[in-house]
Design a protein around this motif. Structure first.
Motif, PDB file in Angstrom:
ATOM      1  N   LEU A 155       0.877  -1.413  -0.245  1.00 47.28           N
ATOM      2  CA  LEU A 155      -0.167   0.068  -0.139  1.00 47.28           C
ATOM      3  C   LEU A 155       0.901   0.719   0.249  1.00 47.28           C
ATOM      4  CD1 LEU A 155      -2.889  -1.204   2.076  1.00 47.28           C
ATOM      5  CD2 LEU A 155      -3.198   0.122  -0.245  1.00 47.28           C
ATOM      6  N   LEU A 156       1.904   1.428   0.972  1.00 46.51           N
ATOM      7  CA  LEU A 156       3.263   2.144   1.189  1.00 46.51           C
ATOM      8  C   LEU A 156       3.164   2.770  -0.819  1.00 46.51           C
ATOM      9  CD1 LEU A 156       4.122   4.388   2.002  1.00 46.51           C
ATOM     10  CD2 LEU A 156       6.289   2.803   2.909  1.00 46.51           C
ATOM     11  N   ILE A 157       3.974   1.664  -1.233  1.00 41.26           N
ATOM     12  CA  ILE A 157       4.534   1.433  -2.458  1.00 41.26           C
ATOM     13  C   ILE A 157       3.522   2.302  -3.428  1.00 41.26           C
ATOM     14  CG2 ILE A 157       5.224   0.197  -4.697  1.00 41.26           C
ATOM     15  CD1 ILE A 157       7.422   0.435  -2.122  1.00 41.26           C
ATOM     16  N   ILE A 158       2.534   1.578  -3.810  1.00 41.94           N
ATOM     17  CA  ILE A 158       0.813   2.143  -4.757  1.00 41.94           C
ATOM     18  C   ILE A 158       0.840   3.735  -3.897  1.00 41.94           C
ATOM     19  CG2 ILE A 158      -1.813   2.010  -4.832  1.00 41.94           C
ATOM     20  CD1 ILE A 158      -0.884  -1.090  -4.434  1.00 41.94           C
ATOM     21  N   ALA A 159       0.595   4.097  -3.299  1.00 38.11           N
ATOM     22  CA  ALA A 159       0.542   6.017  -2.436  1.00 38.11           C
ATOM     23  C   ALA A 159       1.365   6.727  -3.231  1.00 38.11           C
ATOM     24  CB  ALA A 159       0.619   5.562  -0.706  1.00 38.11           C
ATOM     25  N   LEU A 160       3.162   6.055  -2.874  1.00 43.86           N
ATOM     26  CA  LEU A 160       3.687   6.939  -3.695  1.00 43.86           C
ATOM     27  C   LEU A 160       4.097   6.832  -4.890  1.00 43.86           C
ATOM     28  CD1 LEU A 160       7.125   5.234  -1.035  1.00 43.86           C
ATOM     29  CD2 LEU A 160       6.095   7.861  -1.200  1.00 43.86           C
ATOM     30  N   ILE A 161       3.357   5.812  -5.722  1.00 47.24           N
ATOM     31  CA  ILE A 161       3.301   6.006  -7.164  1.00 47.24           C
ATOM     32  C   ILE A 161       2.215   7.203  -7.527  1.00 47.24           C
ATOM     33  CG2 ILE A 161       2.952   5.023  -9.539  1.00 47.24           C
ATOM     34  CD1 ILE A 161       4.422   2.001  -7.546  1.00 47.24           C
ATOM     35  N   CYS A 162       1.475   7.007  -6.738  1.00 56.26           N
ATOM     36  CA  CYS A 162      -0.176   7.867  -6.760  1.00 56.26           C
ATOM     37  C   CYS A 162       0.385   9.488  -6.510  1.00 56.26           C
ATOM     38  CB  CYS A 162      -1.176   7.531  -5.877  1.00 56.26           C
ATOM     39  SG  CYS A 162      -1.820   5.805  -6.745  1.00 56.26           S
ATOM     40  N   GLY A 163       1.234   9.708  -5.178  1.00 58.35           N
ATOM     41  CA  GLY A 163       1.765  11.142  -4.401  1.00 58.35           C
ATOM     42  C   GLY A 163       2.084  11.268  -6.678  1.00 58.35           C
ATOM     43  N   PHE A 164       3.425  10.339  -6.634  1.00 56.52           N
ATOM     44  CA  PHE A 164       4.457  10.457  -7.273  1.00 56.52           C
ATOM     45  C   PHE A 164       3.702  11.329  -9.362  1.00 56.52           C
ATOM     46  CE2 PHE A 164       7.201   9.714 -11.539  1.00 56.52           C
ATOM     47  CZ  PHE A 164       8.430  11.244 -11.109  1.00 56.52           C
ATOM     48  N   VAL A 165       2.485  10.682  -8.974  1.00 59.98           N
ATOM     49  CA  VAL A 165       1.403  11.115 -10.427  1.00 59.98           C
ATOM     50  C   VAL A 165       0.944  12.490  -9.979  1.00 59.98           C
ATOM     51  CG1 VAL A 165      -0.192  10.879 -11.441  1.00 59.98           C
ATOM     52  CG2 VAL A 165       1.026   9.017 -11.097  1.00 59.98           C
ATOM     53  N   LEU A 166       0.850  12.413  -8.975  1.00 59.85           N
ATOM     54  CA  LEU A 166       0.123  14.019  -9.154  1.00 59.85           C
ATOM     55  C   LEU A 166       0.636  14.765  -8.954  1.00 59.85           C
ATOM     56  CD1 LEU A 166      -2.694  13.243  -6.124  1.00 59.85           C
ATOM     57  CD2 LEU A 166      -3.545  13.926  -7.948  1.00 59.85           C
ATOM     58  N   VAL A 167       1.674  15.010  -8.733  1.00 64.54           N
ATOM     59  CA  VAL A 167       2.956  15.616  -8.636  1.00 64.54           C
ATOM     60  C   VAL A 167       3.153  16.021 -10.255  1.00 64.54           C
ATOM     61  CG1 VAL A 167       5.991  16.014  -7.838  1.00 64.54           C
ATOM     62  CG2 VAL A 167       4.198  15.286  -5.524  1.00 64.54           C
ATOM     63  N   CYS A 168       3.569  15.143 -10.302  1.00 64.95           N
ATOM     64  CA  CYS A 168       3.760  15.239 -12.478  1.00 64.95           C
ATOM     65  C   CYS A 168       2.668  16.064 -12.862  1.00 64.95           C
ATOM     66  CB  CYS A 168       3.931  13.855 -12.725  1.00 64.95           C
ATOM     67  SG  CYS A 168       5.679  13.565 -12.711  1.00 64.95           S
ATOM     68  N   ALA A 169       1.689  15.685 -12.671  1.00 63.90           N
ATOM     69  CA  ALA A 169       0.191  15.929 -13.208  1.00 63.90           C
ATOM     70  C   ALA A 169      -0.119  18.046 -12.425  1.00 63.90           C
ATOM     71  CB  ALA A 169      -0.873  15.568 -12.862  1.00 63.90           C
ATOM     72  N   PHE A 170       0.895  18.357 -10.946  1.00 62.31           N
ATOM     73  CA  PHE A 170       0.409  19.678 -11.021  1.00 62.31           C
ATOM     74  C   PHE A 170       1.948  19.970 -11.602  1.00 62.31           C
ATOM     75  CE2 PHE A 170      -2.641  18.266  -8.199  1.00 62.31           C
ATOM     76  CZ  PHE A 170      -3.408  18.656  -8.661  1.00 62.31           C
ATOM     77  N   ASN A 171       3.173  19.665 -11.848  1.00 60.67           N
ATOM     78  CA  ASN A 171       4.428  20.512 -12.108  1.00 60.67           C
ATOM     79  C   ASN A 171       5.079  19.353 -13.224  1.00 60.67           C
ATOM     80  OD1 ASN A 171       6.342  21.224 -12.270  1.00 60.67           O
ATOM     81  ND2 ASN A 171       7.651  20.655 -10.329  1.00 60.67           N
ATOM     82  N   PRO A 172       4.414  20.588 -14.576  1.00 59.46           N
ATOM     83  CA  PRO A 172       4.636  20.052 -15.698  1.00 59.46           C
ATOM     84  C   PRO A 172       6.114  20.077 -16.380  1.00 59.46           C
ATOM     85  CG  PRO A 172       3.012  21.534 -16.010  1.00 59.46           C
ATOM     86  CD  PRO A 172       3.219  22.198 -14.260  1.00 59.46           C
TER      87      PRO A 172
END
Length: 80
Positions: free
Chosen positions: A12-29
């Motif tokens: 779950l931690l790994i999945i949460a980190l991946i989702c967080g990274f995707v969100l950071v990439c979405a808001f930081n072009p």
């Protein structure tokens, strides 16, 4: 049971980190652009040095279809 819980929490931690990274990439072009440039540079390196990547890549022409054998199922286990 404790081991399974720790393993589940780790996944779950790994999945949460991946989702967080995707969100950071979405808001930081700019971050997304720099990652895309690094991936393109890696692909260009692989294209320029095929002797390195040929040993580890599997092209579709190298796939060997396994032989198709007829499997005989005993009547005692058919339709179960």
């Amino acid at each position: 049971m404790k081991l399974l819980k720790k393993l589940f929490n780790f996944i779950l931690l790994i999945i949460a980190l991946i989702c967080g990274f995707v969100l950071v990439c979405a808001f930081n072009p700019e971050l997304t652009q720099s990652l895309a440039e690094k991936v393109n540079a890696l692909q260009n390196f692989n294209a320029a040095h095929p002797e390195i990547t040929d040993t580890i890549s599997l092209t579709p022409t190298e796939y060997v279809v396994p032989s198709q054998e007829i499997v005989e199922v005993p009547e005692s286990v058919q339709n179960r």
